[in-house]
Design an enzyme around this catalytic site. Structure first.
Site, PDB file in Angstrom:
ATOM      1  N   ASP A 106       0.797  -1.094  -0.039  1.00  0.00           N
ATOM      2  CA  ASP A 106       0.031   0.001   0.156  1.00  0.00           C
ATOM      3  C   ASP A 106       0.921   1.188  -0.005  1.00  0.00           C
ATOM      4  OD1 ASP A 106      -3.157   0.552   0.970  1.00  0.00           O
ATOM      5  OD2 ASP A 106      -1.867   2.154   1.055  1.00  0.00           O
ATOM      6  N   ILE A 107       0.519   2.137  -1.000  1.00  0.00           N
ATOM      7  CA  ILE A 107       1.260   3.427  -1.026  1.00  0.00           C
ATOM      8  C   ILE A 107       1.481   4.296   0.375  1.00  0.00           C
ATOM      9  CG2 ILE A 107      -0.255   5.048  -1.778  1.00  0.00           C
ATOM     10  CD1 ILE A 107       1.427   5.339  -4.131  1.00  0.00           C
ATOM     11  N   ASN A 150     -12.513  -2.712   3.091  1.00  0.00           N
ATOM     12  CA  ASN A 150     -13.617  -1.786   3.171  1.00  0.00           C
ATOM     13  C   ASN A 150     -14.514  -1.823   1.919  1.00  0.00           C
ATOM     14  OD1 ASN A 150     -12.271  -0.295   5.185  1.00  0.00           O
ATOM     15  ND2 ASN A 150     -10.705   0.669   3.786  1.00  0.00           N
ATOM     16  N   GLY A 174     -14.945   4.051   4.235  1.00  0.00           N
ATOM     17  CA  GLY A 174     -13.557   4.611   3.557  1.00  0.00           C
ATOM     18  C   GLY A 174     -13.008   4.079   2.255  1.00  0.00           C
ATOM     19  N   GLN A 175     -13.884   3.167   1.641  1.00  0.00           N
ATOM     20  CA  GLN A 175     -13.389   2.580   0.438  1.00  0.00           C
ATOM     21  C   GLN A 175     -13.315   3.832  -0.773  1.00  0.00           C
ATOM     22  OE1 GLN A 175     -15.988  -0.404  -1.296  1.00  0.00           O
ATOM     23  NE2 GLN A 175     -14.374  -0.890  -2.898  1.00  0.00           N
ATOM     24  N   HIS A 184     -10.371  -5.418  -2.806  1.00  0.00           N
ATOM     25  CA  HIS A 184      -9.204  -5.613  -2.438  1.00  0.00           C
ATOM     26  C   HIS A 184      -9.109  -5.822  -0.999  1.00  0.00           C
ATOM     27  CE1 HIS A 184     -10.253  -1.349  -2.290  1.00  0.00           C
ATOM     28  NE2 HIS A 184      -9.184  -1.282  -1.161  1.00  0.00           N
ATOM     29  N   HIS A 220      -7.052  -5.375   2.516  1.00  0.00           N
ATOM     30  CA  HIS A 220      -5.824  -4.730   3.067  1.00  0.00           C
ATOM     31  C   HIS A 220      -5.184  -5.835   4.001  1.00  0.00           C
ATOM     32  CE1 HIS A 220      -6.577  -0.650   2.469  1.00  0.00           C
ATOM     33  NE2 HIS A 220      -8.020  -0.768   1.910  1.00  0.00           N
TER      34      HIS A 220
HETATM   35  P1  AMP Z   1      -9.562   1.766   0.362  1.00  0.00           P
HETATM   36  O1  AMP Z   1      -9.638   2.849   0.649  1.00  0.00           O
HETATM   37  O2  AMP Z   1     -10.048   0.281   1.071  1.00  0.00           O
HETATM   38  O3  AMP Z   1     -10.405   1.696  -1.055  1.00  0.00           O
HETATM   39  O4  AMP Z   1      -8.193   1.321  -0.145  1.00  0.00           O
HETATM   40  C1  AMP Z   1      -7.584   1.746  -1.088  1.00  0.00           C
HETATM   41  C2  AMP Z   1      -5.971   1.655  -0.941  1.00  0.00           C
HETATM   42  O5  AMP Z   1      -5.338   1.986  -2.036  1.00  0.00           O
HETATM   43  C3  AMP Z   1      -5.364   2.867   0.287  1.00  0.00           C
HETATM   44  O6  AMP Z   1      -5.170   2.300   1.307  1.00  0.00           O
HETATM   45  C4  AMP Z   1      -4.517   3.516  -0.574  1.00  0.00           C
HETATM   46  O7  AMP Z   1      -3.498   4.119   0.031  1.00  0.00           O
HETATM   47  C5  AMP Z   1      -4.148   2.627  -1.789  1.00  0.00           C
HETATM   48  N1  AMP Z   1      -3.387   3.045  -2.920  1.00  0.00           N
HETATM   49  C6  AMP Z   1      -3.959   4.040  -3.839  1.00  0.00           C
HETATM   50  N2  AMP Z   1      -3.426   4.171  -4.873  1.00  0.00           N
HETATM   51  C7  AMP Z   1      -2.110   3.224  -4.811  1.00  0.00           C
HETATM   52  C8  AMP Z   1      -0.844   2.955  -5.687  1.00  0.00           C
HETATM   53  N3  AMP Z   1      -0.744   3.819  -6.658  1.00  0.00           N
HETATM   54  N4  AMP Z   1      -0.101   2.157  -5.180  1.00  0.00           N
HETATM   55  C9  AMP Z   1      -0.243   1.328  -4.128  1.00  0.00           C
HETATM   56  N5  AMP Z   1      -1.577   1.550  -3.106  1.00  0.00           N
HETATM   57  C10 AMP Z   1      -2.356   2.532  -3.554  1.00  0.00           C
END
Ligand code: AMP
Length: 118
Positions: free
Chosen positions: A33-34, A89, A95-96, A102, A104
């Site tokens: 995760d970024i 999420n 918070g999605q 996906h 976490h």
């Molecule tokens: P959610 O909020 O459950 O939809 O999770 C989306 C997740 O994607 C968040 O934790 C972000 O930090 C992660 N995210 C968004 N863009 C990227 C990216 N380019 N590379 C890795 N993780 C990302």
């Protein structure tokens, strides 16, 4: 709600956006995760963009959901002590932000509130 544009995860799968990929097979990709919320914070993502959340995936392809859990366990074993928290999420009010299902995977020394803000 399905997105009309390819999700950011679809673009990672297509190698249009760089990511720290830690696992991949024909059905699933996993990457860091970024914006990590724990010592180990990975996203385990089915390659299909068909499902926007885990409930849809569970109904349509339970075996793919089971494989996501298996990959999560494998990665938590490789990168921490095998214990992990799995968060899906499901909906904007939880918070999605990416509507491509996906998981976490959080591992390492977690506190009770980890990821509560997401
Ligand atoms: P959610 O909020 O459950 O939809 O999770 C989306 C997740 O994607 C968040 O934790 C972000 O930090 C992660 N995210 C968004 N863009 C990227 C990216 N380019 N590379 C890795 N993780 C990302």
């Amino acid at each position: 709600m399905p997105e009309t544009e390819p999700s950011i995860f679809t673009r990672i799968i297509a190698r249009e956006i760089p990511a720290d990929i830690v696992f991949e097979n024909d059905r699933i990709i996993a990457f860091t995760d970024i914006n990590p919320q724990a010592e180990v914070h990975l996203l385990v993502v089915p390659k299909t963009a068909q499902y926007s959340n885990v409930a849809e995936l569970a109904v349509a392809q339970p075996e793919l959901l089971a494989e996501i859990v298996t990959v999560a366990k494998q990665l938590a074993t490789e990168r921490a002590n095998g214990e992990f928290r799995l968060v899906f999420n499901s909906g904007a009010t939880t918070g999605q932000t990416v509507f491509h299902v996906h998981a976490h995977v959080l591992s390492g020394q977690l506190t009770e509130g980890t990821l509560a803000q997401q």
